[in-house]
Write an enzyme that holds these catalytic residues in place. Structure first.
Site, PDB file in Angstrom:
ATOM      1  N   CYS A   1     -16.784  17.117   3.535  1.00  0.00           N
ATOM      2  CA  CYS A   1     -17.807  17.340   4.555  1.00  0.00           C
ATOM      3  C   CYS A   1     -17.560  18.641   5.340  1.00  0.00           C
ATOM      4  O   CYS A   1     -17.690  19.708   4.760  1.00  0.00           O
ATOM      5  CB  CYS A   1     -17.822  16.119   5.446  1.00  0.00           C
TER       6      CYS A   1
ATOM      7  N   HIS B   1     -17.749  10.937   2.316  1.00  0.00           N
ATOM      8  CA  HIS B   1     -16.439  10.612   2.891  1.00  0.00           C
ATOM      9  C   HIS B   1     -15.659   9.640   1.998  1.00  0.00           C
ATOM     10  O   HIS B   1     -15.609   8.439   2.276  1.00  0.00           O
ATOM     11  CB  HIS B   1     -16.628  10.016   4.293  1.00  0.00           C
TER      12      HIS B   1
ATOM     13  N   GLU C   1     -12.635   9.079   1.858  1.00  0.00           N
ATOM     14  CA  GLU C   1     -11.530   8.416   2.579  1.00  0.00           C
ATOM     15  C   GLU C   1     -11.984   7.092   3.195  1.00  0.00           C
ATOM     16  O   GLU C   1     -11.160   6.279   3.591  1.00  0.00           O
ATOM     17  CB  GLU C   1     -10.942   9.367   3.643  1.00  0.00           C
TER      18      GLU C   1
END
Ligand code: GLN
Length: 203
Positions: free
Chosen positions: A80, A171, A173
């Site tokens: 991002c 994202h 993660e």
């Protein structure tokens, strides 16, 4: 000893990245100053606000040392805002970047917070049904030579790689099971063992 990954920790969701890296068995170090870049096996640029990151990189004297680390050949994973920092060209508005990944990105290219959410991805390298969480995400509008597209949302490239540099609009993660972070961990381990064998051959 497990490989050590530096996570740029000036701003943004660096804690989520550290948790995801720990979940796939890597060690982490928060990077806030040039000295934190020593002896790393990999590097993560998290999501957040790229303009704020640019300001803080200058304030902390990290712009040039981080650039050297990004160019060193170690595996890098950028999400991002981190992807915006790596991109060759940034639009909406134009802003400075390291320019190491030949892609054009439009900031907030999927709309603002209202249009954030979790979307299906298509990919030949990720498990079927993998989704991506997009939060005020940049949109990749052009992909240059040598850039591999590893996942798409509709027709758009959203996970790309060029050599040791990997970047995602979404994202990973925050993804259950961390399939994308796991791929990064495998690359970090492979680069560590290649370096170790080269050192052994040289000694
Ligand atoms: N919109 C942010 C930017 O332009 C990126 C959003 C994110 O990292 N989740 O920097």
């Amino acid at each position: 000893m497990e490989p050590l990954v530096g996570v740029l920790a000036l701003q943004g969701d660096f804690l989520d990245h550290e948790a995801a890296l720990h979940a796939v068995g890597l060690r982490t170090r928060q990077v806030r100053a040039a000295a934190d870049l020593c002896l790393l096996d990999g590097l993560v640029l998290p999501g957040g606000e790229s303009t704020t990151m640019l300001t803080l990189l200058d304030v902390e004297g990290l712009w040039a040392p981080l650039g050297d680390a990004l160019r060193s050949g170690m595996p890098v994973f950028a999400t991002c805002a981190g992807m915006i920092l790596l991109a060759e060209q940034v639009e909406n508005p134009r802003q400075r970047s390291y320019g190491l990944l030949p892609i054009t990105v439009v900031r907030n290219g999927y709309g603002r917070q209202l249009h954030s959410g979790t979307f299906a991805l298509t990919s030949s390298v990720l498990p079927n049904g993998t989704t991506g969480t997009f939060i005020r995400a940049p949109r990749i509008t052009a992909v240059g030579p040598g850039v591999e597209v590893l996942a798409r949302r509709g027709d758009d490239a959203v996970l790309v790689q060029k050599g040791p540099l990997r970047a995602a609009c979404f994202h990973p993660e925050l993804q259950e099971g961390h399939p994308v972070v796991d791929r990064f961990a495998a690359a970090v381990r492979a680069s560590c063992s290649a370096r170790r064998s080269a050192q052994e051959r040289a000694s």
